[in-house]
Scaffold this motif. Structure first.
Motif, PDB file in Angstrom:
ATOM      1  N   PHE A   1      83.312   1.482 117.665  1.00  0.00           N
ATOM      2  CA  PHE A   1      83.778   1.547 116.340  1.00  0.00           C
ATOM      3  C   PHE A   1      84.921   2.119 116.173  1.00  0.00           C
ATOM      4  N   GLU A   2      85.818   2.507 117.404  1.00  0.00           N
ATOM      5  CA  GLU A   2      87.089   2.949 117.249  1.00  0.00           C
ATOM      6  C   GLU A   2      87.169   4.437 116.894  1.00  0.00           C
ATOM      7  N   ARG A   3      85.787   5.179 117.147  1.00  0.00           N
ATOM      8  CA  ARG A   3      85.698   6.623 116.708  1.00  0.00           C
ATOM      9  C   ARG A   3      86.366   7.264 118.049  1.00  0.00           C
ATOM     10  N   GLU A   4      86.661   8.527 117.564  1.00  0.00           N
ATOM     11  CA  GLU A   4      87.539   9.490 118.493  1.00  0.00           C
ATOM     12  C   GLU A   4      86.840  11.012 118.515  1.00  0.00           C
ATOM     13  N   TRP A   5      87.107  11.563 119.460  1.00  0.00           N
ATOM     14  CA  TRP A   5      86.698  13.026 119.311  1.00  0.00           C
ATOM     15  C   TRP A   5      88.063  13.955 119.652  1.00  0.00           C
ATOM     16  N   ILE A   6      88.395  14.743 118.489  1.00  0.00           N
ATOM     17  CA  ILE A   6      89.517  15.508 118.779  1.00  0.00           C
ATOM     18  C   ILE A   6      89.458  16.729 119.244  1.00  0.00           C
ATOM     19  N   SER A   7      89.883  17.122 119.991  1.00  0.00           N
ATOM     20  CA  SER A   7      89.605  18.512 121.087  1.00  0.00           C
ATOM     21  C   SER A   7      91.111  19.191 121.247  1.00  0.00           C
ATOM     22  N   GLN A   8      90.948  20.429 121.316  1.00  0.00           N
ATOM     23  CA  GLN A   8      92.325  21.333 121.629  1.00  0.00           C
ATOM     24  C   GLN A   8      92.296  21.197 122.868  1.00  0.00           C
ATOM     25  N   GLU A   9      93.334  21.151 123.676  1.00  0.00           N
ATOM     26  CA  GLU A   9      93.385  21.053 125.028  1.00  0.00           C
ATOM     27  C   GLU A   9      92.841  22.098 125.840  1.00  0.00           C
ATOM     28  N   LYS A  10      92.051  21.582 126.617  1.00  0.00           N
ATOM     29  CA  LYS A  10      91.509  22.622 127.968  1.00  0.00           C
ATOM     30  C   LYS A  10      90.349  23.629 127.076  1.00  0.00           C
ATOM     31  N   ASN A  11      90.284  23.431 125.616  1.00  0.00           N
ATOM     32  CA  ASN A  11      89.152  24.350 125.097  1.00  0.00           C
ATOM     33  C   ASN A  11      87.752  23.955 125.046  1.00  0.00           C
ATOM     34  N   ASP A  12      87.746  22.566 125.260  1.00  0.00           N
ATOM     35  CA  ASP A  12      86.145  21.978 124.604  1.00  0.00           C
ATOM     36  C   ASP A  12      85.366  21.234 126.088  1.00  0.00           C
ATOM     37  N   LEU A  13      84.030  21.288 125.796  1.00  0.00           N
ATOM     38  CA  LEU A  13      83.561  20.388 126.742  1.00  0.00           C
ATOM     39  C   LEU A  13      83.386  18.797 126.671  1.00  0.00           C
ATOM     40  N   LEU A  14      84.082  17.837 127.244  1.00  0.00           N
ATOM     41  CA  LEU A  14      84.077  16.633 127.052  1.00  0.00           C
ATOM     42  C   LEU A  14      83.762  15.869 128.353  1.00  0.00           C
ATOM     43  N   PHE A  15      82.638  15.096 128.262  1.00  0.00           N
ATOM     44  CA  PHE A  15      82.123  14.638 129.623  1.00  0.00           C
ATOM     45  C   PHE A  15      81.433  13.308 129.373  1.00  0.00           C
ATOM     46  N   SER A  16      81.260  12.395 130.308  1.00  0.00           N
ATOM     47  CA  SER A  16      80.644  11.146 130.400  1.00  0.00           C
ATOM     48  C   SER A  16      79.443  11.293 131.492  1.00  0.00           C
ATOM     49  N   TYR A  17      78.507  10.634 131.409  1.00  0.00           N
ATOM     50  CA  TYR A  17      77.670  10.395 132.430  1.00  0.00           C
ATOM     51  C   TYR A  17      77.001   8.997 132.437  1.00  0.00           C
ATOM     52  N   ILE A  18      76.612   8.466 133.392  1.00  0.00           N
ATOM     53  CA  ILE A  18      76.025   7.164 133.520  1.00  0.00           C
ATOM     54  C   ILE A  18      74.526   7.120 134.124  1.00  0.00           C
ATOM     55  N   LEU A  19      73.522   6.468 133.435  1.00  0.00           N
ATOM     56  CA  LEU A  19      72.334   6.673 133.844  1.00  0.00           C
ATOM     57  C   LEU A  19      71.727   5.296 133.796  1.00  0.00           C
ATOM     58  N   LYS A  20      70.984   4.835 134.923  1.00  0.00           N
ATOM     59  CA  LYS A  20      70.500   3.396 134.990  1.00  0.00           C
ATOM     60  C   LYS A  20      68.867   3.719 134.783  1.00  0.00           C
ATOM     61  N   ILE A  21      68.506   2.877 133.909  1.00  0.00           N
ATOM     62  CA  ILE A  21      67.120   2.966 133.612  1.00  0.00           C
ATOM     63  C   ILE A  21      66.396   1.628 133.116  1.00  0.00           C
ATOM     64  N   PRO A  22      65.365   1.463 132.933  1.00  0.00           N
ATOM     65  CA  PRO A  22      64.693   0.089 132.519  1.00  0.00           C
ATOM     66  C   PRO A  22      65.349   0.046 131.219  1.00  0.00           C
ATOM     67  N   GLN A  23      65.243  -1.334 131.051  1.00  0.00           N
ATOM     68  CA  GLN A  23      65.778  -1.659 129.561  1.00  0.00           C
ATOM     69  C   GLN A  23      64.875  -1.205 128.578  1.00  0.00           C
ATOM     70  N   GLU A  24      63.487  -1.359 128.626  1.00  0.00           N
ATOM     71  CA  GLU A  24      62.698  -0.851 127.467  1.00  0.00           C
ATOM     72  C   GLU A  24      62.772   0.636 127.223  1.00  0.00           C
ATOM     73  N   ASN A  25      63.633   1.503 128.224  1.00  0.00           N
ATOM     74  CA  ASN A  25      63.701   2.828 127.824  1.00  0.00           C
ATOM     75  C   ASN A  25      65.014   3.253 127.108  1.00  0.00           C
ATOM     76  N   ILE A  26      65.702   2.328 126.707  1.00  0.00           N
ATOM     77  CA  ILE A  26      67.059   2.556 126.278  1.00  0.00           C
ATOM     78  C   ILE A  26      67.055   3.314 124.863  1.00  0.00           C
ATOM     79  N   HIS A  27      66.124   3.071 124.025  1.00  0.00           N
ATOM     80  CA  HIS A  27      66.191   3.595 122.812  1.00  0.00           C
ATOM     81  C   HIS A  27      65.849   5.331 122.703  1.00  0.00           C
TER      82      HIS A  27
END
Length: 202
Positions: A1-27
């Protein structure tokens, strides 16, 4: 939805992770991610924090963390990409200058935090949530009760047309996280986070 997270450089915690799970456990991962983040923040500050449906973390009326997820489906299994932004050491003046109604751990406590330790704390809380012996129903009800919107009249805005708003009472939340609402005419319906966003609570 074209959302963004604005952060002051080097000051905040911004990360992503990938998890493989069964489809029925998504929600259920919606609930586990936001609860893990809520617990992590609660361990660091004395102020009350809560989940703003479906998964943003607020302290009082200011946002301190947010979660975005994307799902890729592969013949019965799914790959969940989770993006998390947490305001850790951002200066309040900087946040205000960007027009954000937001806060940070540093502003709330006067302390400077080690981002790596906070990341480890989140992953530890998430691992507990992912444990096989963790009761899924307990996770859902803890998430549901952390929202603080049941029985309240909420103003909503539709994501695909921000000019259209809806005022309705939140009657309940179903087991996949949709709001069960009743409008002023008494009609009931379901709302998902892909359709609407909360403007404010009355």
């Amino acid at each position: 939805f074209e959302r963004e997270w604005i952060s002051q450089e080097k000051n905040d915690l911004l990360f992503s992770y990938i998890l493989k799970i069964p489809q029925e456990n998504i929600h259920t991962m919606l609930f586990k991610n936001s609860l893990s983040l809520l617990k992590t923040i609660s361990e660091l500050i004395d102020q009350r924090v809560f989940i703003k449906w479906p998964n943003d973390i607020y302290c009082e009326n200011e946002k301190i963390a947010g979660i975005l997820t994307k799902t890729e489906l592969f013949s019965g299994n799914s790959e969940l990409i989770v993006d998390i932004g947490l305001n850790v050491n951002s200066d309040k003046t900087y946040l205000l200058s960007k027009g954000l109604k937001a806060t940070s751990l540093k502003f709330l406590t006067g302390k400077t935090f080690d981002k790596r330790k906070i990341l480890y704390g989140f992953l530890n809380n998430l691992n507990k949530m992912l444990a096989k012996d963790f009761n899924e129903n307990e996770v859902f009800f803890e998430w549901k009760n952390s929202l603080g919107i049941l029985g309240k009249i909420i103003n909503f805005r539709f994501i695909d047309n921000e000019k259209i708003t809806l005022k309705a009472k939140v009657e309940d939340i179903d087991d996949i996280g949709r709001l069960i609402i009743k409008d002023s005419s008494g009609r009931k319906g379901f709302l998902s986070s892909e359709e609407i966003t909360i403007v404010n609570k009355n």
